[in-house]
Scaffold this motif. Structure first.
Motif: not given
Length: 384
Positions: A139-143, A162-166, A182-185, A281-283
């Motif tokens: 839910p916290n994956l965003r542009d 930016r994001g949280d666990s995938m 995406l080129s990289k994570v 969690v991305g925060d």
């Protein structure tokens, strides 16, 4: 313990109990929580080539309907929907209006990410998309696109995420991530977190492991009993004390700074290609990284802080569940309040300034970024 928040308190305690030598404090203004933006709103990104005729534009998404709004234009506006943020790619005309107005758009495939190009006869004006991707399992994956810089440019949409666990992405969510090209994570989690919950990534995407925390620390790996967890939560000063300690660690301690140095080197090397960075969690770990990145690109401190606080919206359900858990262990609502505050990210900034002398010196010495590196970042991720 809710799965998506399982390591938060371990991380908080790790940092709160290991910030010796760093003075933590905030001004009264910083201690107030800033207002949180709606989770599915977005900022506009001006397309290169012409002065902006639209002063502001945004899009919201609710119940299957996109509402695209704009104000300050000088002529008739045509709105084109596309799956590509590139203004040169053809799309579908979904509406038009006067110099200022709004339209409601229905019927777009919900499994696609949509960018709305606001055009006039002489070319594009702005490109806008929702900030969040709407992924239930991330839910916290965003542009990060759309934020305005001090010189009038904007962060390009569709390039920095930016994001949280995938690790729990569904097949349809994985397909949406694949369309980000995406080129990289860059994964800021510990090796233990990665091993137990590996990311689901599209084929061909480079996974870069870059642990912010010491992987040998038992708190970072989550090896602690429920009793120890409650006791540590109390010793670290409850949620607020933990967050202040964690962010001071993120901004000023050697181990996190080394990890962020690697992160920014990876983004510079991407040279404008789409990149995503995330933690569990991305925060927190991701939050400081996003704050610094936006500041490097020229965004105002207030916008970078607002982006940090947006995690309260995107992680709302997780925060509610975790607060309930700590209240069940005997803590009060205030003690168990895990929502982010502006004072937390400013604790990271204060620690960085305390150690390095200024934010610019943190960037130069701590992160190892040269003026040419910053120029490369801005050339790749800002509108001209």
């Amino acid at each position: 313990m809710p799965k998506r928040k399982r390591n938060l308190v371990f991380a908080l305690s790790l940092c709160a109990l290991s910030t010796a030598g760093l003075t933590i404090g905030t001004s009264a203004a910083d201690a107030d929580q800033r207002s949180v933006a709606a989770g599915q709103t977005a900022h506009a990104s001006h397309v290169p080539g012409r002065p902006a005729a639209v002063l502001d534009a945004s899009v919201t998404f609710e119940s299957g309907v996109y509402t695209v709004s704009w104000r300050g234009g000088r002529s008739q506006i045509t709105v084109v929907a596309s799956n590509d943020p590139d203004s040169t790619v053809a799309g579908k005309t979904v509406g038009s209006g006067s110099a200022s107005g709004s339209i409601r758009v229905r019927g777009l495939d919900p499994n696609q990410r949509w960018y709305f190009h606001l055009r006039r006869t002489r070319g594009d004006i702005v490109v806008v998309s929702t900030q969040g991707l709407g992924l239930v399992n991330a839910p916290n994956l965003r542009d990060l696109g759309g934020y305005r810089t001090g010189d009038g440019k904007r962060v390009k949409p569709g390039l920095l995420f930016r994001g949280d666990s995938m690790s729990d992405l569904s097949d349809s969510e994985l397909a949406m991530v694949a369309r980000l090209d995406l080129s990289k994570v860059i994964d800021l989690r510990t090796p233990d977190e990665v091993a137990h919950h590996p990311d689901r990534l599209p084929p061909g995407v480079q996974h870069v492991s870059d642990s912010v925390f010491d992987p040998e620390d038992p708190y970072a790996t989550g090896v602690v009993s429920a009793l120890d967890e409650a006791k540590t939560f109390e010793l670290m000063g409850y949620a607020s004390g933990g967050y202040l300690g964690m962010n001071a660690e993120l901004g000023g301690a050697p181990r996190p700074t080394y990890a962020y140095r690697k992160l920014f080197a990876e983004i510079v090397q991407a040279q404008g290609k789409p990149v995503l960075f995330h933690c569990s969690v991305g925060d927190d770990r991701t939050g400081w990284a996003a704050y610094v990145l936006l500041r490097l690109l020229g965004a105002a401190d207030s916008d970078a802080v607002d982006d940090y606080l947006d995690s309260n919206t995107f992680n709302h359900d997780v925060l509610v569940d975790y607060t309930k858990r700590y209240k069940s262990l005997g803590f009060t609502q205030d003690q168990a309040d895990l929502s982010l505050k502006a004072s937390y990210i400013h604790a990271a900034l204060k620690a960085a300034v305390q150690v390095y002398g200024s934010f610019d010196d943190y960037v130069r010495v701590g992160l190892g970024l040269t003026a040419e590196d910053v120029k490369t970042l801005r050339a790749g991720y800002l509108t001209a």
